[in-house]
Design a protein around this motif. Structure first.
Motif, short mmCIF file in Angstrom:
data_model
loop_
_atom_site.label_atom_id
_atom_site.label_comp_id
_atom_site.label_asym_id
_atom_site.label_seq_id
_atom_site.Cartn_x
_atom_site.Cartn_y
_atom_site.Cartn_z
N SER A 16 0.86 -1.19 0.00
CA SER A 16 0.00 0.00 0.00
C SER A 16 0.89 1.23 0.00
O SER A 16 2.13 1.11 -0.02
N ASP A 17 0.30 2.42 0.03
CA ASP A 17 1.11 3.64 0.04
C ASP A 17 1.63 3.97 1.43
O ASP A 17 2.45 4.87 1.59
N ASN A 18 1.13 3.28 2.43
CA ASN A 18 1.51 3.60 3.80
C ASN A 18 2.70 2.77 4.26
O ASN A 18 3.09 1.81 3.60
N THR A 19 3.24 3.15 5.40
CA THR A 19 4.25 2.29 6.02
C THR A 19 3.54 1.07 6.58
O THR A 19 2.33 1.08 6.80
N LEU A 20 4.29 0.02 6.82
CA LEU A 20 3.72 -1.22 7.36
C LEU A 20 4.37 -1.46 8.72
O LEU A 20 5.60 -1.47 8.83
N THR A 21 3.55 -1.67 9.72
CA THR A 21 4.08 -1.96 11.04
C THR A 21 3.72 -3.39 11.42
O THR A 21 2.57 -3.79 11.29
#
Ligand code: C5P
Length: 222
Positions: free
Chosen positions: A113-118
Motif C-alpha cells: 500500500s502507500d503507507n508504512t507497514l508496522t
C-alpha cells in the motif's frame, strides 16, 4: 585407541536458524547456516553417541547415523526439544532461535500500500532457559552466544541466567568467525568461571574440541 567415549549417551543438538512467519510467503529469519550445529552432530555421532538433531531450515546434508527432526519456527523447535529433553544426557543448543515473532501472522499475503507497514513482534519463549530450569543433575546443558559487543560479559550473563554448564561465545563481527563460514573463533566459558580461548579453527575442529570437553565434564561430574 577407543574413540567411542560417548557410546550409550543420548545427545540432542539444535542447529540453524528459525523462521517466524509474517504471512504465507514471508518470514523473519537470520543468517545462521547450521554449519556449527551439524558439525557438532557429526562429531558426537563419530564418538558413538546417539544423536538427535533438531534443525531449522538448512541446506546441509545430515551426517550419517543421525536422526533429524526438521522445524521452522521457535515454537516448533521448543516442542521438539521439550518432547525429548527427559530422554537425553546432553543438550547442545547451537541454533539461532528468533527472540521475537510477528504477533499475528497474516493469513493472506500482505498487499503493498502507500503507507508504512508496522508488524508487532512478541517475545518467543527462551528454550534454553526452560531447559536450565528443568535440568537434572546427570544432564549437561551447553549454549552458544553470538555477540557483536561485550562478548564475555553477555556470554557469562547467559551462562548464569540459563543455568548452563558451558557456553561457547563467539564475536560474530570478527573475520573468521560467525555465520555461514567454515571457521569460527570461540571462547569457552565454564560454569566455574574458567575461560578457554581457542584460535581460529574450522567449525569441524571446534566441534571435536567441544565434544572432548563435554566428555571430560561428564567424567568429572560422575
Ligand atoms: O538468544 P541468545 O543469545 O540468548 O541465545 C543463547 C543461547 O540460547 C543459544 O544457545 C540459543 O540456541 C539459545 N536460545 C534458545 N531459545 C531462544 C533463544 C536462544 O534456546 N528463544
Amino acid at each position: 585407541k577407543n574413540n567411542q567415549q560417548l557410546s550409550g549417551k543420548r545427545v540432542l543438538i539444535t542447529a540453524a536458524g528459525t523462521r517466524e512467519p509474517i504471512d504465507p510467503v514471508r518470514y523473519i529469519g537470520n543468517r545462521s547456516s547450521g554449519k556449527m550445529g551439524y558439525a557438532l552432530a557429526e562429531a558426537a555421532a563419530v564418538r558413538g553417541a546417539e544423536v538427535l538433531l533438531v534443525s531449522g531450515p538448512s541446506n546441509l546434508a545430515v551426517p550419517p547415523g543421525i536422526t533429524v527432526k526438521r522445524v521452522e519456527t521457535a515454537a516448533q523447535m521448543r516442542d521438539a526439544v521439550l518432547a525429548e529433553f527427559d530422554n537425553v544426557d546432553i543438550v547442545i543448543k547451537a541454533a539461532a532461535v528468533a527472540d521475537y515473532r510477528p504477533e499475528l501472522p497474516s493469513e493472506q499475503k500482505i498487499k503493498k500500500s502507500d503507507n508504512t507497514l508496522t508488524i508487532t513482534l512478541i517475545k518467543n519463549p527462551d528454550i534454553l532457559r526452560e531447559l536450565g530450569e528443568k535440568k537434572k543433575p546427570h544432564q549437561l546443558l551447553i549454549g552458544f552466544a553470538a555477540e557483536t559487543q561485550d562478548l564475555l560479559v553477555h556470554a557469562r550473563e547467559k551462562l548464569i541466567k540459563k543455568n548452563l554448564d558451558l557456553i561457547v561465545a563467539n564475536d560474530v563481527t570478527l573475520p573468521g568467525a560467525g555465520f555461514n563460514i567454515d571457521t569460527n573463533i570461540v571462547k569457552l566459558i565454564h560454569k566455574n568461571g574458567d575461560i578457554e580461548e581457542l584460535p581460529q579453527l574450522s567449525k569441524k575442529q571446534v566441534a571435536e574440541i567441544l565434544i572432548d570437553k563435554i566428555y571430560a565434564m561428564m567424567t568429572k561430574s560422575t
